[in-house]
Design a protein around this motif. Sequence first.
Motif, short mmCIF file in Angstrom:
data_model
loop_
_atom_site.label_atom_id
_atom_site.label_comp_id
_atom_site.label_asym_id
_atom_site.label_seq_id
_atom_site.Cartn_x
_atom_site.Cartn_y
_atom_site.Cartn_z
N PHE A 25 16.43 0.29 6.57
CA PHE A 25 17.47 -0.59 6.04
C PHE A 25 17.30 -0.83 4.54
CE2 PHE A 25 17.33 -2.10 10.56
CZ PHE A 25 18.57 -1.58 10.90
N HIS A 26 16.35 -0.13 3.92
CA HIS A 26 16.12 -0.22 2.47
C HIS A 26 15.74 -1.64 2.04
CE1 HIS A 26 18.63 3.65 1.56
NE2 HIS A 26 17.71 3.83 2.50
N LEU A 27 14.87 -2.30 2.81
CA LEU A 27 14.47 -3.65 2.45
C LEU A 27 13.36 -3.65 1.40
CD1 LEU A 27 14.66 -5.85 5.64
CD2 LEU A 27 16.37 -5.38 3.91
N ASP A 28 13.11 -4.83 0.85
CA ASP A 28 12.18 -4.97 -0.27
C ASP A 28 10.73 -4.92 0.20
OD1 ASP A 28 12.71 -7.50 1.02
OD2 ASP A 28 11.42 -8.36 -0.51
N THR A 29 9.81 -4.85 -0.77
CA THR A 29 8.39 -4.71 -0.47
C THR A 29 7.86 -5.90 0.33
OG1 THR A 29 8.07 -3.45 -2.51
CG2 THR A 29 6.10 -4.38 -1.50
N ALA A 30 8.28 -7.12 -0.01
CA ALA A 30 7.79 -8.30 0.71
C ALA A 30 8.12 -8.22 2.19
CB ALA A 30 8.38 -9.57 0.10
N SER A 31 9.31 -7.73 2.53
CA SER A 31 9.70 -7.58 3.94
C SER A 31 8.83 -6.55 4.64
CB SER A 31 11.17 -7.18 4.05
OG SER A 31 12.00 -8.15 3.46
N ILE A 32 8.55 -5.43 3.95
CA ILE A 32 7.71 -4.38 4.54
C ILE A 32 6.30 -4.89 4.78
CG2 ILE A 32 6.78 -2.06 4.19
CD1 ILE A 32 9.82 -2.10 4.56
N VAL A 33 5.74 -5.59 3.80
CA VAL A 33 4.39 -6.16 3.95
C VAL A 33 4.37 -7.17 5.09
CG1 VAL A 33 2.66 -7.61 2.81
CG2 VAL A 33 3.75 -5.73 1.56
N THR A 34 5.40 -7.99 5.20
CA THR A 34 5.50 -8.96 6.30
C THR A 34 5.51 -8.24 7.65
OG1 THR A 34 6.73 -10.51 4.92
CG2 THR A 34 6.89 -10.80 7.30
N ALA A 35 6.24 -7.14 7.74
CA ALA A 35 6.29 -6.37 8.99
C ALA A 35 4.90 -5.87 9.37
CB ALA A 35 7.26 -5.21 8.84
N LEU A 36 4.14 -5.41 8.40
CA LEU A 36 2.80 -4.90 8.69
C LEU A 36 1.86 -6.01 9.15
CD1 LEU A 36 2.39 -2.45 5.66
CD2 LEU A 36 2.64 -1.81 8.07
N LEU A 37 2.09 -7.23 8.67
CA LEU A 37 1.16 -8.34 8.95
C LEU A 37 1.70 -9.32 9.99
CD1 LEU A 37 0.24 -9.14 5.23
CD2 LEU A 37 -1.20 -7.94 6.87
N HIS A 38 2.88 -9.07 10.57
CA HIS A 38 3.57 -10.14 11.30
C HIS A 38 2.84 -10.62 12.55
CE1 HIS A 38 5.10 -6.76 13.80
NE2 HIS A 38 5.29 -7.68 14.73
N ASP A 39 1.93 -9.83 13.13
CA ASP A 39 1.21 -10.27 14.32
C ASP A 39 -0.24 -10.67 14.03
OD1 ASP A 39 3.13 -10.22 16.30
OD2 ASP A 39 2.85 -8.09 16.73
N THR A 40 -0.67 -10.61 12.78
CA THR A 40 -2.09 -10.85 12.49
C THR A 40 -2.50 -12.29 12.74
OG1 THR A 40 -1.51 -11.17 10.16
CG2 THR A 40 -2.28 -8.97 10.81
N VAL A 41 -1.66 -13.25 12.33
CA VAL A 41 -2.02 -14.65 12.51
C VAL A 41 -2.01 -15.03 13.98
CG1 VAL A 41 -1.34 -17.03 11.99
CG2 VAL A 41 -1.21 -15.28 10.22
N GLU A 42 -1.05 -14.51 14.72
CA GLU A 42 -0.91 -14.86 16.15
C GLU A 42 -1.98 -14.22 17.01
OE1 GLU A 42 2.02 -13.95 19.90
OE2 GLU A 42 2.69 -13.48 17.88
N ASP A 43 -2.25 -12.93 16.78
CA ASP A 43 -3.07 -12.17 17.72
C ASP A 43 -4.48 -11.86 17.23
OD1 ASP A 43 -0.92 -12.08 19.43
OD2 ASP A 43 -0.18 -10.17 18.68
N THR A 44 -4.82 -12.21 16.00
CA THR A 44 -6.14 -11.88 15.47
C THR A 44 -6.74 -13.09 14.77
OG1 THR A 44 -5.50 -11.17 13.23
CG2 THR A 44 -5.18 -9.56 15.01
N GLY A 45 -7.90 -12.86 14.16
CA GLY A 45 -8.58 -13.97 13.48
C GLY A 45 -8.12 -14.23 12.07
N VAL A 46 -7.13 -13.47 11.58
CA VAL A 46 -6.63 -13.67 10.23
C VAL A 46 -5.90 -15.02 10.15
CG1 VAL A 46 -5.07 -12.79 8.44
CG2 VAL A 46 -6.43 -11.21 9.80
N THR A 47 -6.13 -15.77 9.09
CA THR A 47 -5.50 -17.09 8.94
C THR A 47 -4.38 -17.05 7.91
OG1 THR A 47 -6.98 -17.82 7.16
CG2 THR A 47 -7.72 -18.18 9.44
N GLN A 48 -3.57 -18.09 7.94
CA GLN A 48 -2.47 -18.22 7.00
C GLN A 48 -3.01 -18.33 5.56
OE1 GLN A 48 0.50 -18.19 8.58
NE2 GLN A 48 1.65 -18.04 6.68
N GLN A 49 -4.12 -19.02 5.41
CA GLN A 49 -4.71 -19.20 4.08
C GLN A 49 -5.18 -17.86 3.51
OE1 GLN A 49 -5.41 -21.04 6.77
NE2 GLN A 49 -4.33 -22.93 6.13
N GLN A 50 -5.75 -17.00 4.36
CA GLN A 50 -6.20 -15.68 3.90
C GLN A 50 -5.03 -14.84 3.42
OE1 GLN A 50 -8.31 -14.57 7.48
NE2 GLN A 50 -10.30 -14.78 6.46
#
Length: 777
Positions: free
Chosen positions: A97-122
């Motif tokens: 859909f030709h979205l911006d870099t922030a959207s792509i990065v969000t897609a790559l990280l979207h499950d990290t806070v929920e399913d892993t030990g990565v925190t919002q602060q990190q």
Amino acid sequence: MTDPTGSETTSSSLPVPVTGGVAAPAATLPARHEGGERALSCEGLIRRIQAYDPTADADLIRRAFAVAQVAHEGQARDNGDPYITHPLAVANILAGFHLDTASIVTALLHDTVEDTGVTQQQLRAQFGDTVAELVDGVTKLTRLELQSDRTKQAENFRKLVLAMSRDIRVLLVKLADRLHNMRTLHYVQRIDRRQRIARETMEIYAPLAGRIGMDKVKVELQNLSFAALEPEAMATIRARLNYLRGQGADVIEEIRRELQALCIDAGLEGVEVTGREKTPYSIWEKMQRRNVAFEQLSDIMAFRIIVPSREACYIALGAVHAAYPVIAGRFKDYISTPKANGYQSLHTGVTLRHPRNQKIEVQIRTAEMHDVAENGVASHWLYKQLPDAAAQGKTKGVVSGLRWVQDLLDILEDSSAPDEFLENTKLELYQDQVFCFTPKGQLISLPRGATPVDFAYAVHSQVGDTCVGARINGRLMPLRHELQNGDQVEIMTARGGTPSPSWERFVATGKARARIRRHVALQQREPHLESGRVALAKAFRQEGVDGSEKVLDSLLKDLRLQSVADLYVAVGNGNQSAREVVQLAYPELRRAPRAPRMVPGLSMRAPAGGALGGGLPGRRRPAAGGMALAGVGAGMAVHFAGCCHPLPGDRIVGIVSTGKGITVHTLGCQTLETFAATPERFMDLDWDYDLIARNATGHHTGRLSVVTANEPAMLATLTNIAAKHEGVMMNLRIVNRQLEFMEILADIEVRDLRHLTAIMVALRAAKGVVQVERARG
């Protein structure tokens, strides 16, 4: 796993960060594909993004991929693939859909806070505030301690609406996430889980995709959900379509060339005509809506004409209408009056001439309109025009153009409970539109079936609240009148006017319904508050203990209430027992068992010993508040359902309703099916047979359906039989009378089920009585 992107296979060595001392694996990941083995790669994703945005930050994308890869190490999808293939696939969908870099990065990280030990602060430290907030908006809220799956779904959706109102990219990432999950849904083993996901997709995410104009995503979500929910219907429609293709494989191509020639003859150049069969879900939906069989559908083919300019749309329309008979009522002009999501196109239906005599649908639009129709918000995204604003996260301009988002926020404000918000939102999402005008010419789009009340609330909440009448096209019309396309609506208001509770029965928009419910709840709150205050004061006074607001305030946390006023209301409407509040404040005063906990099912106990009258062995519980029910706290409002008329001896269950207390139903009552989605409302109940035995003249109403011969003496016969068996005939109503027979509903006051059964046996033995059954409904 299905690869939705077609990104090429590459392998690269990336500088991968180390988290917790564990290095991330390689950046190229194997992924299953139904057409063979494919591979998704970070470098392939970056090349795809840079093809439409050369300024994209490749290093940021690589870092996000590496963090996600390390975080998801050891996790796997349902098909056995490494979990990282999912966020990578979601990112590829967004790149499409030709979205911006922030959207792509969000897609790559979207499950990290929920399913892993990565925190919002990190995430905030490594990727900045924008990405951290986007990930937070997309994150599923599975850790919420809520009572049911439906409430959890409603609460999740409430948070999604709030997040996407701040930044619509949250919704775009969420839709891509759901799309990939649906593409791989067939790998989920449990059928009930597959169907739950598919139903949520059909009810929430497909309409959301349609509302932001992403028709391609909406159609795919609908068909994937349909395949999971109705696999037999899907297979039947596909088989039928395959058969029709075999019967006339070149029909679509012939009609396409015919339409192309018509446009050329009309002097149009650069015209593109495509033809397609309608999707299985759209065919099934039309079959359900029209209540017809597949063979009765004549317009299962649709054609799209793409022309160079807006003016050319109407030239092409004229050429098509001149060549073929037009189907009445099928023409719609969404170019002069676009849909709320920005969709523009001309729609028409025509009948092909002899020998085909086949109905087809034709859509006419420009290439720009087609891009908006397929990709919606993503096609004219703010970041393509204002990169600086994108960097600052200024998405307000896009959101303000989506009026329906503001409508959802209004519903959110007016709905008191999460599941009520979900119900009202569904009304807002599912709509076939009508377009009406204010007296000043402002265009208001509403769902089909909307009324002047819906129109008033669409103009402004205050206009809806004070609405007292409406003029439609200059004529005074009732408020329940159904609006039509092109109506001019003038709303009449009155100072001090208030919504009528009866409006809720005919309004069509979630916004109007939420506002009306809110007003009714506020109206009922005051009398409930006062009656609750009086009941609590009396209960504390009877026990001779302190019932001050300071004492009550200390109980709020245990009762899960926000204020003492809320406690008064809960007691006043019967949802909370005054006696239980006293015992909670002073546990030493507790003399009777507390009300049983809510149970998520219908596994009730039958009365010990079966029928009444014989000895009922075992320990029996005392009655509550003089009721013939055990397990109900004193002071709780209890009603016996009029649909099944429960009697002592019936297996029973209670349904807890806000403002009504407990309604008692028989266990087999069909009405219980309507509460299946909210099992937390069921309450385990039983009869108090000690009290019933002591009070042998207890009164309960049993309802019978009696079919008798149509003879003058029959009513007297029924009444005499009931009286002879110590039953009191409370009400008799003839509901159906024919030449030879009549059907009667009889309400008889009896002691219990055994008493009613004895009367039924006597009635069946009477001359002229054809049938006697307990009435249901």
